[in-house]
Design a protein around this motif. Structure first.
Motif, PDB file in Angstrom:
ATOM      1  N   TYR A 198      -3.369  10.651  -6.923  1.00  0.00           N
ATOM      2  CA  TYR A 198      -3.517  10.271  -5.515  1.00  0.00           C
ATOM      3  C   TYR A 198      -2.162  10.269  -4.815  1.00  0.00           C
ATOM      4  O   TYR A 198      -2.049  10.648  -3.650  1.00  0.00           O
ATOM      5  N   LYS A 199      -1.127   9.822  -5.543  1.00  0.00           N
ATOM      6  CA  LYS A 199       0.232   9.788  -5.012  1.00  0.00           C
ATOM      7  C   LYS A 199       1.194  10.231  -6.106  1.00  0.00           C
ATOM      8  O   LYS A 199       1.028   9.865  -7.268  1.00  0.00           O
ATOM      9  N   ILE A 200       2.184  11.022  -5.740  1.00  0.00           N
ATOM     10  CA  ILE A 200       3.177  11.497  -6.702  1.00  0.00           C
ATOM     11  C   ILE A 200       4.567  11.130  -6.207  1.00  0.00           C
ATOM     12  O   ILE A 200       4.896  11.356  -5.039  1.00  0.00           O
ATOM     13  N   ALA A 210       6.342  -1.410  -1.252  1.00  0.00           N
ATOM     14  CA  ALA A 210       5.892  -0.836   0.012  1.00  0.00           C
ATOM     15  C   ALA A 210       5.153   0.478  -0.206  1.00  0.00           C
ATOM     16  O   ALA A 210       4.100   0.720   0.397  1.00  0.00           O
ATOM     17  N   THR A 211       5.687   1.308  -1.073  1.00  0.00           N
ATOM     18  CA  THR A 211       5.083   2.621  -1.340  1.00  0.00           C
ATOM     19  C   THR A 211       3.694   2.475  -1.952  1.00  0.00           C
ATOM     20  O   THR A 211       2.738   3.109  -1.496  1.00  0.00           O
ATOM     21  N   VAL A 212       3.568   1.643  -2.976  1.00  0.00           N
ATOM     22  CA  VAL A 212       2.275   1.537  -3.659  1.00  0.00           C
ATOM     23  C   VAL A 212       1.255   0.760  -2.819  1.00  0.00           C
ATOM     24  O   VAL A 212       0.055   1.046  -2.890  1.00  0.00           O
ATOM     25  N   THR A 213       1.722  -0.179  -2.013  1.00  0.00           N
ATOM     26  CA  THR A 213       0.811  -0.889  -1.121  1.00  0.00           C
ATOM     27  C   THR A 213       0.227   0.051  -0.077  1.00  0.00           C
ATOM     28  O   THR A 213      -0.973   0.015   0.216  1.00  0.00           O
ATOM     29  N   ALA A 214       1.074   0.931   0.456  1.00  0.00           N
ATOM     30  CA  ALA A 214       0.622   1.901   1.436  1.00  0.00           C
ATOM     31  C   ALA A 214      -0.414   2.849   0.847  1.00  0.00           C
ATOM     32  O   ALA A 214      -1.415   3.191   1.484  1.00  0.00           O
ATOM     33  N   VAL A 215      -0.210   3.256  -0.375  1.00  0.00           N
ATOM     34  CA  VAL A 215      -1.150   4.139  -1.069  1.00  0.00           C
ATOM     35  C   VAL A 215      -2.510   3.452  -1.217  1.00  0.00           C
ATOM     36  O   VAL A 215      -3.558   4.039  -0.961  1.00  0.00           O
ATOM     37  N   PHE A 216      -2.490   2.199  -1.607  1.00  0.00           N
ATOM     38  CA  PHE A 216      -3.742   1.485  -1.840  1.00  0.00           C
ATOM     39  C   PHE A 216      -4.495   1.266  -0.528  1.00  0.00           C
ATOM     40  O   PHE A 216      -5.742   1.328  -0.505  1.00  0.00           O
ATOM     41  N   LYS A 217      -3.803   1.040   0.549  1.00  0.00           N
ATOM     42  CA  LYS A 217      -4.455   0.809   1.845  1.00  0.00           C
ATOM     43  C   LYS A 217      -5.178   2.050   2.358  1.00  0.00           C
ATOM     44  O   LYS A 217      -6.137   1.956   3.111  1.00  0.00           O
ATOM     45  N   HIS A 218      -4.708   3.229   1.926  1.00  0.00           N
ATOM     46  CA  HIS A 218      -5.362   4.459   2.369  1.00  0.00           C
ATOM     47  C   HIS A 218      -6.679   4.686   1.626  1.00  0.00           C
ATOM     48  O   HIS A 218      -7.455   5.525   2.011  1.00  0.00           O
TER      49      HIS A 218
END
Length: 218
Positions: A198-200, A210-218
């Protein structure tokens, strides 16, 4: 906000992935007088010891009895553990200790979901044993990666569902397993190889809350 982080170990938390293949290379030289092609390293990454050995035997076109197979798998582990003796906190991959600290400040629960049976020993040597709420014993799951079993078990051990978690991996087998479990997959490494994630991120220095939180919110 996600509630759990499910970590692979080799190549995600510590630079131990190379030690596995180094041990396999030594085993192949000792027993078969063979040099393993470097492309086998990727094929053995993230999967169990037995599955890795089978990949190597298939490549060398060698058939063993079950007794011989078990002996070699155990011998490889002894070689690998000898390499681990020199492991220290300096072998934690860059940024991982800070990333774990960030997760802990937000009360994110952490589980180790590694195919390595040496996970507890490695975390102890790295000084990270107390950071993890649980360590899944890979011998207790029915199917190894790329099956999702270990990530499902990791989430359940945190009293969570996989959909409430992120999973961090550096192997194709691991990303496949995370995706199948229902967790959000975050890959570390080559974008072309790990495109199913999902994210690389290119390396562990890019992992942060911040990066992983943003990924989860999407």
């Amino acid at each position: 906000m996600f509630k759990g982080a499910l970590f692979d170990l080799d190549g995600v938390i510590a630079n131990t992935a190379d030690l596995h293949f180094k041990a396999w290379q030594k085993l192949a030289r000792n027993y078969f007088k063979a040099e393993l092609p470097i492309e086998l390293e990727e094929k053995t990454k993230g999967i169990s010891r037995s599955d890795s050995l089978q990949v190597i035997l298939d490549s060398l076109k060698i058939t063993l009895t079950s007794t011989e197979f078990s002996h070699l798998a155990n011998e490889k582990n002894e070689i690998y553990k000898a390499y681990l003796d020199k492991l220290t906190v300096a072998d934690i991959l860059p940024g991982i200790d800070n990333f774990i600290a960030e997760l802990k400040t937000q009360h994110i629960r952490l589980a180790l979901a590694s195919a390595s049976q040496n996970g507890p020993v490695i975390l102890q040597k790295l000084g990270l044993a107390t950071a993890f709420d649980t360590i899944v014993d890979p011998k207790q799951v029915a199917h190894g990666k790329p099956a999702p079993d270990i990530f499902i078990a990791a989430a359940q051990s945190l009293n969570l569902q996989p959909v409430q978690c992120i999973g961090l991996e550096d192997s194709i087998a691991g990303i496949t397993a995370i995706n199948a479990s229902g967790a959000i997959s975050i890959a570390i490494g080559d974008a072309a190889k790990l495109k199913a994630a999902y994210k690389i991120v290119a390396d562990t220095t890019q992992l942060n809350l911040a990066t992983v939180t943003a990924v989860f919110k999407h």
